[in-house]
Structures are given as structure tokens and as C-alpha cells.
Design a protein around this motif. Structure first.
Motif, PDB file in Angstrom:
ATOM      1  N   VAL A  48       1.012  -1.101  -0.054  1.00 63.86           N
ATOM      2  CA  VAL A  48       0.106   0.030   0.010  1.00 63.86           C
ATOM      3  C   VAL A  48       1.008   1.256   0.017  1.00 63.86           C
ATOM      4  CG1 VAL A  48      -1.766   1.206   1.384  1.00 63.86           C
ATOM      5  CG2 VAL A  48      -2.055  -1.077   1.365  1.00 63.86           C
ATOM      6  N   GLY A  49       0.865   2.019  -1.055  1.00 69.01           N
ATOM      7  CA  GLY A  49       1.599   3.425  -1.139  1.00 69.01           C
ATOM      8  C   GLY A  49       2.850   3.069  -1.824  1.00 69.01           C
ATOM      9  N   LEU A  93      -3.408   2.372  -9.356  1.00 67.47           N
ATOM     10  CA  LEU A  93      -3.687   3.803  -8.764  1.00 67.47           C
ATOM     11  C   LEU A  93      -5.006   3.292  -8.023  1.00 67.47           C
ATOM     12  CD1 LEU A  93      -3.098   6.384 -11.670  1.00 67.47           C
ATOM     13  CD2 LEU A  93      -1.726   5.820  -9.564  1.00 67.47           C
ATOM     14  N   MET A  94      -4.972   3.610  -6.839  1.00 67.70           N
ATOM     15  CA  MET A  94      -6.037   3.354  -5.810  1.00 67.70           C
ATOM     16  C   MET A  94      -5.849   4.126  -4.642  1.00 67.70           C
ATOM     17  SD  MET A  94      -7.102  -0.635  -4.809  1.00 67.70           S
ATOM     18  CE  MET A  94      -7.128  -1.029  -6.482  1.00 67.70           C
ATOM     19  N   ASP A  95      -6.910   4.687  -3.998  1.00 70.30           N
ATOM     20  CA  ASP A  95      -7.099   5.102  -2.635  1.00 70.30           C
ATOM     21  C   ASP A  95      -6.949   3.808  -1.603  1.00 70.30           C
ATOM     22  OD1 ASP A  95      -7.474   6.515  -0.558  1.00 70.30           O
ATOM     23  OD2 ASP A  95      -9.053   7.473  -1.037  1.00 70.30           O
ATOM     24  N   ALA A  96      -5.993   4.050  -0.465  1.00 70.96           N
ATOM     25  CA  ALA A  96      -5.742   3.132   0.595  1.00 70.96           C
ATOM     26  C   ALA A  96      -6.877   3.228   1.343  1.00 70.96           C
ATOM     27  CB  ALA A  96      -4.177   3.498   1.255  1.00 70.96           C
ATOM     28  N   GLN A  97      -7.820   4.319   1.355  1.00 66.44           N
ATOM     29  CA  GLN A  97      -8.853   4.186   2.366  1.00 66.44           C
ATOM     30  C   GLN A  97     -10.082   3.410   1.725  1.00 66.44           C
ATOM     31  OE1 GLN A  97      -8.203   8.501   4.349  1.00 66.44           O
ATOM     32  NE2 GLN A  97      -8.250   8.577   2.118  1.00 66.44           N
ATOM     33  N   VAL A 110       1.776  -4.789   3.206  1.00 67.83           N
ATOM     34  CA  VAL A 110       2.855  -3.940   3.595  1.00 67.83           C
ATOM     35  C   VAL A 110       2.646  -2.460   3.194  1.00 67.83           C
ATOM     36  CG1 VAL A 110       5.467  -3.482   3.171  1.00 67.83           C
ATOM     37  CG2 VAL A 110       4.482  -6.001   3.083  1.00 67.83           C
ATOM     38  N   MET A 111       3.100  -1.852   4.370  1.00 64.95           N
ATOM     39  CA  MET A 111       3.157  -0.112   4.185  1.00 64.95           C
ATOM     40  C   MET A 111       4.419   0.408   4.829  1.00 64.95           C
ATOM     41  SD  MET A 111      -0.727   0.916   5.224  1.00 64.95           S
ATOM     42  CE  MET A 111      -0.824  -0.557   6.235  1.00 64.95           C
TER      43      MET A 111
END
Length: 206
Positions: A48-49, A93-97, A110-111
């Protein structure tokens, strides 16, 4: 929603100088830690990210591990393309929320230095818990508000600057946010002689 758009704007704006901004810390310590983080992943793994792709070279070469990585910022993703060459990973491309994955599909999540910038970190953890299998693991490498009162005071003073310029917070209670998000921490390791940089491994509460 407005805060998410603002964070997106900041990361797009600074994507071309982001690596330069982090270069000293990357050379001194961050690059030493990334391998330790990815030595813990198993099975189907979500990063993530992914940012500018600094973790790509540390992805496991084991064929039993498959990687998927998401990021909010097209600007950061564009900077990651060179590092992604030859790396077996699906970049999205995606929002982690608001993760567009089904429940219980990843063995590892993993972040690295991400929960400091997500507008709603608890929601971000909740989404990681949702997509992680019940017997899976969530791995975080983060900078966190210290228990040292003097240093914590300095972090509080610095936070409006780091958030205003770059969209990340230096004084979040990330351990608490992970627990509020529905995960139980099973490993909490200081990466330096202070407790600011931490490696946290947690299990989803399912």
C-alpha cells in the motif's frame, strides 16, 4: 474527501523532487530497513503506497510470493516506472482508504511510511485488515510520535510544516491507529536508539 484531494495534490506536485528530499535518510538508514520489511512477506502480498518504487528492488524473488502494489498519486507512480522495470508486480492507482479488492485475498499487506500521510489512518488500517486473510499479517515501517516528551514536543512543532509542504505527519500515534483499525500488534521493534522509527507486525482481528 477534500483532505484526500489535498494530499494527492501535494504528492503529485512534489513527485519530481521527492526522492531528492529523502535521499540522505534513504542512504543512511531507510535502504537498510526495506530488506528487513520484505523478508517478512509471504504468499500474495499487497504493498500500500508504493510511491516512487523504492521498495521494488527488495521484493522477494521467491516464486511463492506474488506482488500487487497500489498508490494514490499518478505523479509518484510515473516516477516509479524505471524502478519497476523487470519487477514482477501489478501496479494500480487506488486510494488506500477504499481498496477495490475483495475480502480476505492477501497473505501479507505492507506499508512503509504510509500511515503518516493517509488522511484517515484508521480507515486505511481497516481496509488492510479487510483484504488480509485471517491468518495473514500486516507489516508497517513507520515514523511515530515518540514517548520522549521533549522530542514529541518538537514533533508537534514540526508537524504543520511537514504536513503543509509534503502531506505527511510526524507525530501520529500509529500503533494506536493500527489497533483501532482492527489489528493486534505481535511485533514492535525500534529501528534506531529512539522509538520514532518502528517496525510493526500485526494480525487482523477476525
Amino acid at each position: 474527501m477534500a483532505e484526500t484531494k489535498e494530499v494527492l495534490h501535494r504528492y503529485n506536485r512534489y513527485s519530481h523532487v521527492y526522492d531528492l528530499f529523502e535521499s540522505i535518510m534513504e542512504w543512511l538508514v531507510f535502504k537498510k530497513w526495506r530488506g528487513k520489511v520484505f523478508s517478512k512477506v509471504e504468499g500474495r502480498c499487497l504493498e500500500v503506497g508504493f510511491g516512487t518504487g523504492k521498495n521494488f528492488s527488495y521484493y522477494p524473488k521467491d516464486e511463492s510470493v506474488s506482488m500487487v502494489a497500489i498508490d494514490l498519486s499518478p505523479g509518484m507512480a510515473a516516477k516509479s516506472k524505471k524502478r519497476a522495470t523487470g519487477v514482477d508486480v501489478d501496479l494500480i492507482l487506488m486510494d488506500a482508504q477504499h481498496l477495490a479488492f475483495k475480502d480476505n485475498v492477501f497473505d501479507s499487506v505492507v506499508m512503509t511510511f504510509v500511515l503518516c500521510s493517509i488522511p484517515d489512518p484508521v480507515k486505511g488500517v481497516e481496509e488492510c485488515v479487510r483484504v488480509c486473510k485471517p491468518d495473514g499479517k500486516i507489516i508497517n515501517l513507520e515514523h511515530i510520535r515518540t514517548k520522549n516528551r521533549l522530542i514529541a514536543f518538537m514533533q508537534d512543532l514540526m508537524n504543520p510544516i511537514t504536513y503543509g509542504l509534503f502531506g505527511f505527519n510526524v507525530n501520529r500515534n500509529t500503533r494506536g491507529n493500527i489497533e483501532k483499525g482492527g489489528a493486534t500488534i505481535v511485533e514492535d521493534r525500534n529501528m534506531t536508539f529512539t522509538d520514532i522509527f518502528r517496525l510493526l507486525v500485526s494480525k487482523p482481528n477476525k
